[in-house]
Design a protein around this motif. Structure first.
Motif, PDB file in Angstrom:
ATOM      1  N   LEU B 104       0.833  -1.213   0.000  1.00 11.48           N
ATOM      2  CA  LEU B 104       0.000   0.000   0.000  1.00 11.48           C
ATOM      3  C   LEU B 104       0.866   1.260   0.000  1.00 11.48           C
ATOM      4  O   LEU B 104       0.569   2.225  -0.711  1.00 11.48           O
ATOM      5  CB  LEU B 104      -0.930  -0.004   1.218  1.00 11.48           C
ATOM      6  N   LEU B 105       1.941   1.249   0.791  1.00 14.68           N
ATOM      7  CA  LEU B 105       2.825   2.419   0.823  1.00 14.68           C
ATOM      8  C   LEU B 105       3.465   2.652  -0.541  1.00 14.68           C
ATOM      9  O   LEU B 105       3.633   3.791  -0.982  1.00 14.68           O
ATOM     10  CB  LEU B 105       3.909   2.236   1.895  1.00 14.68           C
ATOM     11  N   ALA B 106       3.792   1.566  -1.220  1.00 11.38           N
ATOM     12  CA  ALA B 106       4.390   1.707  -2.559  1.00 11.38           C
ATOM     13  C   ALA B 106       3.396   2.304  -3.546  1.00 11.38           C
ATOM     14  O   ALA B 106       3.767   3.079  -4.426  1.00 11.38           O
ATOM     15  CB  ALA B 106       4.889   0.356  -3.049  1.00 11.38           C
ATOM     16  N   THR B 107       2.121   1.970  -3.386  1.00 14.44           N
ATOM     17  CA  THR B 107       1.131   2.484  -4.341  1.00 14.44           C
ATOM     18  C   THR B 107       0.959   3.994  -4.228  1.00 14.44           C
ATOM     19  O   THR B 107       0.522   4.629  -5.182  1.00 14.44           O
ATOM     20  CB  THR B 107      -0.258   1.825  -4.144  1.00 14.44           C
ATOM     21  N   VAL B 108       1.262   4.548  -3.044  1.00 16.97           N
ATOM     22  CA  VAL B 108       1.162   6.007  -2.917  1.00 16.97           C
ATOM     23  C   VAL B 108       2.534   6.662  -3.041  1.00 16.97           C
ATOM     24  O   VAL B 108       2.719   7.828  -2.665  1.00 16.97           O
ATOM     25  CB  VAL B 108       0.467   6.435  -1.595  1.00 16.97           C
ATOM     26  N   GLY B 109       3.494   5.900  -3.518  1.00 18.76           N
ATOM     27  CA  GLY B 109       4.789   6.472  -3.855  1.00 18.76           C
ATOM     28  C   GLY B 109       5.763   6.608  -2.699  1.00 18.76           C
ATOM     29  O   GLY B 109       6.826   7.193  -2.867  1.00 18.76           O
ATOM     30  N   ILE B 184       5.344  -6.986 -17.011  1.00 16.14           N
ATOM     31  CA  ILE B 184       4.003  -7.562 -17.170  1.00 16.14           C
ATOM     32  C   ILE B 184       3.981  -8.981 -16.603  1.00 16.14           C
ATOM     33  O   ILE B 184       3.041  -9.370 -15.906  1.00 16.14           O
ATOM     34  CB  ILE B 184       3.577  -7.529 -18.660  1.00 16.14           C
ATOM     35  N   ALA B 185       5.045  -9.725 -16.877  1.00 14.14           N
ATOM     36  CA  ALA B 185       5.115 -11.102 -16.366  1.00 14.14           C
ATOM     37  C   ALA B 185       5.133 -11.102 -14.837  1.00 14.14           C
ATOM     38  O   ALA B 185       4.435 -11.889 -14.188  1.00 14.14           O
ATOM     39  CB  ALA B 185       6.375 -11.784 -16.908  1.00 14.14           C
ATOM     40  N   LEU B 186       5.913 -10.190 -14.259  1.00 10.39           N
ATOM     41  CA  LEU B 186       6.010 -10.107 -12.801  1.00 10.39           C
ATOM     42  C   LEU B 186       4.658  -9.744 -12.204  1.00 10.39           C
ATOM     43  O   LEU B 186       4.202 -10.336 -11.222  1.00 10.39           O
ATOM     44  CB  LEU B 186       7.056  -9.058 -12.426  1.00 10.39           C
ATOM     45  N   PRO B 197      -8.942  -8.272  -2.867  1.00  4.70           N
ATOM     46  CA  PRO B 197      -9.439  -7.490  -4.005  1.00  4.70           C
ATOM     47  C   PRO B 197      -8.792  -6.122  -4.114  1.00  4.70           C
ATOM     48  O   PRO B 197      -8.456  -5.673  -5.210  1.00  4.70           O
ATOM     49  CB  PRO B 197     -10.935  -7.365  -3.732  1.00  4.70           C
ATOM     50  N   LEU B 198      -8.590  -5.461  -2.969  1.00  6.05           N
ATOM     51  CA  LEU B 198      -8.029  -4.098  -2.981  1.00  6.05           C
ATOM     52  C   LEU B 198      -6.626  -4.094  -3.593  1.00  6.05           C
ATOM     53  O   LEU B 198      -6.307  -3.296  -4.467  1.00  6.05           O
ATOM     54  CB  LEU B 198      -7.990  -3.557  -1.554  1.00  6.05           C
ATOM     55  N   LEU B 199      -5.793  -5.023  -3.121  1.00  8.36           N
ATOM     56  CA  LEU B 199      -4.421  -5.085  -3.618  1.00  8.36           C
ATOM     57  C   LEU B 199      -4.402  -5.555  -5.071  1.00  8.36           C
ATOM     58  O   LEU B 199      -3.647  -5.068  -5.899  1.00  8.36           O
ATOM     59  CB  LEU B 199      -3.589  -6.033  -2.760  1.00  8.36           C
ATOM     60  N   ARG B 200      -5.279  -6.537  -5.358  1.00 12.23           N
ATOM     61  CA  ARG B 200      -5.294  -7.091  -6.717  1.00 12.23           C
ATOM     62  C   ARG B 200      -5.711  -6.023  -7.729  1.00 12.23           C
ATOM     63  O   ARG B 200      -5.132  -5.903  -8.802  1.00 12.23           O
ATOM     64  CB  ARG B 200      -6.220  -8.306  -6.781  1.00 12.23           C
ATOM     65  N   ASP B 201      -6.712  -5.218  -7.362  1.00 11.42           N
ATOM     66  CA  ASP B 201      -7.160  -4.150  -8.268  1.00 11.42           C
ATOM     67  C   ASP B 201      -6.005  -3.201  -8.582  1.00 11.42           C
ATOM     68  O   ASP B 201      -5.834  -2.761  -9.720  1.00 11.42           O
ATOM     69  CB  ASP B 201      -8.307  -3.353  -7.637  1.00 11.42           C
ATOM     70  N   ASP B 202      -5.241  -2.889  -7.560  1.00 13.34           N
ATOM     71  CA  ASP B 202      -4.113  -1.982  -7.765  1.00 13.34           C
ATOM     72  C   ASP B 202      -3.081  -2.602  -8.708  1.00 13.34           C
ATOM     73  O   ASP B 202      -2.559  -1.935  -9.608  1.00 13.34           O
ATOM     74  CB  ASP B 202      -3.470  -1.651  -6.425  1.00 13.34           C
ATOM     75  N   LEU B 203      -2.816  -3.884  -8.498  1.00  9.28           N
ATOM     76  CA  LEU B 203      -1.839  -4.561  -9.355  1.00  9.28           C
ATOM     77  C   LEU B 203      -2.352  -4.654 -10.795  1.00  9.28           C
ATOM     78  O   LEU B 203      -1.584  -4.507 -11.749  1.00  9.28           O
ATOM     79  CB  LEU B 203      -1.536  -5.958  -8.804  1.00  9.28           C
ATOM     80  N   ARG B 206      -1.731  -1.416 -12.416  1.00 16.94           N
ATOM     81  CA  ARG B 206      -0.311  -1.273 -12.796  1.00 16.94           C
ATOM     82  C   ARG B 206      -0.005  -2.068 -14.059  1.00 16.94           C
ATOM     83  O   ARG B 206       0.738  -1.628 -14.922  1.00 16.94           O
ATOM     84  CB  ARG B 206       0.581  -1.799 -11.678  1.00 16.94           C
ATOM     85  N   ARG B 207      -0.587  -3.257 -14.156  1.00 18.19           N
ATOM     86  CA  ARG B 207      -0.345  -4.099 -15.325  1.00 18.19           C
ATOM     87  C   ARG B 207      -0.894  -3.416 -16.588  1.00 18.19           C
ATOM     88  O   ARG B 207      -0.253  -3.423 -17.640  1.00 18.19           O
ATOM     89  CB  ARG B 207      -1.020  -5.464 -15.127  1.00 18.19           C
TER      90      ARG B 207
END
Lengths: 263, 302
Positions: B104-109, B184-186, B197-203, B206-207
């Motif tokens: 989560l911290l990474a998603t907000v930079g 993309i593979a990663l 779901p919350l984390l997956r949506d973010d990933l 990113r993809r």
């Protein structure tokens, strides 16, 4: 009537009396309510809900069981003396230690019965939320955690009965609650006082550590939820320590009651 | 008799006022981006004694609710580090708390904080493969440190429970070209291994960024080649006659692509800022000689 049959008769009476206590059902409902609440809370978490269910259910059982052990324990002897119900029993050819142990067994039997009811509810919830196989934890580790908790509650009940043999119910309640709480910090107390440069402080730390119950030793819940093995030498040693401590407490209770002058 | 009614009215009145005030305070809390003062983690750990894991669970639930608060999300979760610190001090072996907080911290930079909590998690819960896995992702995706990323991925590949392809990823990162296909593979692997779901949506978001970036780079390269051959910009993207581009354009992500035949600019409505992989040892994948953008109106493809 020999000592054994007297003991079981007293335990049976104490158990039936304790099961009639309304406060018991209040505590049972409170604990079961907390177990059900843990299932509700687990639905608003991220990650595996089984951890929340296990953690909060076991905490509810532990707190509910400790409250039952203290409330029933402090009334087991003191209240009988205060209400003069104990006199007709003690007038019979029954040793006083039999009376104390019989009352204690009745209290512990009631607490264990209620804890097992709560444990059944918790086990069903945990099984329902398990994500690794039909049941999340190794059965041996799970049962060891429960067994250690029962031993912890037996010690708390023993302390309550001990105070109940020589003080009023109120004083016994305050003292046994204080000891039950302090019992979770004895290792920390020893650690902190052991850092002192004064030998007297260190000696007091050691004395308190060995005199007070180390109830934290009998707690295996954190290891259970982290998936660490529990059933091993450490658990056996902890159980042996708990059993010996309980024996000392009961001997002290019997000794105090033997020497007590009843009005 | 009269006093009984007065008491009844008093109780109803006070209960109603309490309810209204409580509702107002809850509504206020839902809009707050800050949590207010949190207890000292070490003191709380001591006080809760053997029930410290339950306390950690309760603060974990608070963290989850905080992450879901719209105002806090907009503000970039300013109290996330403090809450994560509290949870992981109460239960230092709470592996999932390190993992989710780090992501989560990474998603907000806040990459430094993310790395810090993941590192702490790796020290406390060394058997959890997800922690070096996400730390590797931070190194690669956010910092462009391929070698460190490879080392961390290799560490993840040695831990129990890891998927079999982590070791392959480790070697790919070690010899990484920094290509978007690696990313993309990663991300595909991370999405497949994320339950929430919350984390997956973010990933997934990113993809999609990477997929669009890859396609924009492909289109730009084809456009350059077309201009070199024909001496003009293609009128539509179909004119490029590239099967990969043609297959991509009708997809939902492809529908966001906009082509300007007057300036030669291609962009996506989905991707506001182009992705740049920092890899100083490599030649840039895209030609830097782009025409200056003009005020010409974009045309929908093709």
């Amino acid at each position: 009537m020999n000592a054994t049959s007297a003991l079981f008769a007293l335990a049976h009476v104490a158990l039936v009396e304790a099961l009639r206590e309304r406060i018991l059902y209040g505590l049972l409902a409170f604990a079961v309510g907390l177990i059900l609440l843990s299932a509700v809370l687990s639905n608003v978490t991220l990650g595996w809900p089984v951890r929340i269910v296990t953690d909060l259910s076991f905490s509810a059982i532990s707190l509910g069981g400790a409250a039952m052990a203290i409330l029933l324990g402090v009334r087991s002897v003191a209240s009988e003396i205060e209400r003069r119900v104990a006199y007709p029993v003690l007038a019979r050819p029954i040793a006083r230690w039999t009376y104390v142990v019989g009352r204690y067994l009745g209290v512990v039997g009631t607490v264990f019965f209620n804890v097992l009811l709560m444990a059944v509810a918790a086990t069903i919830m945990i099984a329902a939320y398990s994500h690794e196989g039909p049941f999340q934890y190794a059965v041996s580790d799970y049962l060891t955690t429960l067994a250690l908790m029962l031993l912890r509650l037996a010690i708390v009940a023993g302390l309550a009965v001990l105070f109940s043999t020589f003080t009023s119910s109120t004083v016994a309640f305050i003292a046994s609650t204080g000891l039950a709480i302090a019992g979770h910090f004895t290792a920390d107390l020893r650690h902190f006082l052991g850092k002192s440069e004064t030998w007297l402080t260190r000696a007091v730390g050691e004395l308190l550590y060995w005199a007070l119950p180390d109830l934290a030793t009998l707690e295996a819940l954190p290891r259970l939820i982290h998936g660490e093995p529990i059933l091993g030498t450490q658990a056996v040693v902890a159980a042996a320590y708990g059993t010996f401590y309980l024996a000392v407490v009961l001997v002290l209770a019997c000794w105090r009651f033997e020497g007590r002058d009843l009005p | 008799m009269q006093s009984r009614w007065i008491f009844a009215l008093l109780v109803v009145g006070l209960a109603g006022a309490t309810h209204l005030l409580h509702r107002a305070s809850l509504a206020d809390a839902a809009e707050r981006e800050r949590l207010g003062p949190l207890p000292n983690a070490r003191i709380l750990r001591f006080v809760t004694s053997t029930h410290h894991t339950s306390a950690a669970d309760l603060y974990w639930l608070k963290l989850v609710q905080y992450v879901g608060t719209e105002a806090a999300l907009q503000a970039g979760w300013p109290d996330l580090e403090a809450l994560a610190e509290l949870v992981t001090t109460l239960d230092p072996k709470y592996g999932y708390a390190y993992q989710a907080s780090g992501v989560l911290l990474a998603t907000v930079g806040r990459i430094e904080s993310s790395n810090e909590i993941l590192e702490r998690g790796m020290a406390e819960v060394p058997d959890r493969w997800q922690l070096p896995f996400y730390a590797a992702f931070n190194r690669w995706y956010h910092e462009g440190k391929f070698r460190e990323a490879g080392e961390l991925m290799l560490r993840a590949s040695r831990l129990p429970g890891r998927p079999p392809f982590v070791s392959e990823l480790a070697s790919r990162l070690y010899a990484s070209s920094g290509s978007l296909d690696d990313g993309i593979a990663l991300l595909d692997l991370m999405i497949a291994n994320t339950e929430d779901p919350l984390l997956r949506d973010d990933l997934v978001r990113r993809r999609e960024d990477l997929v669009i970036e890859k396609m924009l780079r492909l289109i730009e390269a084809r456009v350059e080649a077309f201009r070199d051959a024909e001496g003009r910009w293609p009128r539509t993207l179909d004119e490029l006659d590239d099967p990969a581009i043609r297959a991509f354009l009708p997809t939902p992500l492809g529908q966001t692509i906009r082509w300007n035949p007057e300036t030669g600019e291609v962009r996506s409505l989905f991707l506001q800022d182009r992705l740049v992989v920092h890899d100083p040892d490599r030649e840039p994948e895209v030609s830097e000689e782009r025409p200056e953008p003009s005020n010409a109106t974009d045309e929908d493809h093709p």
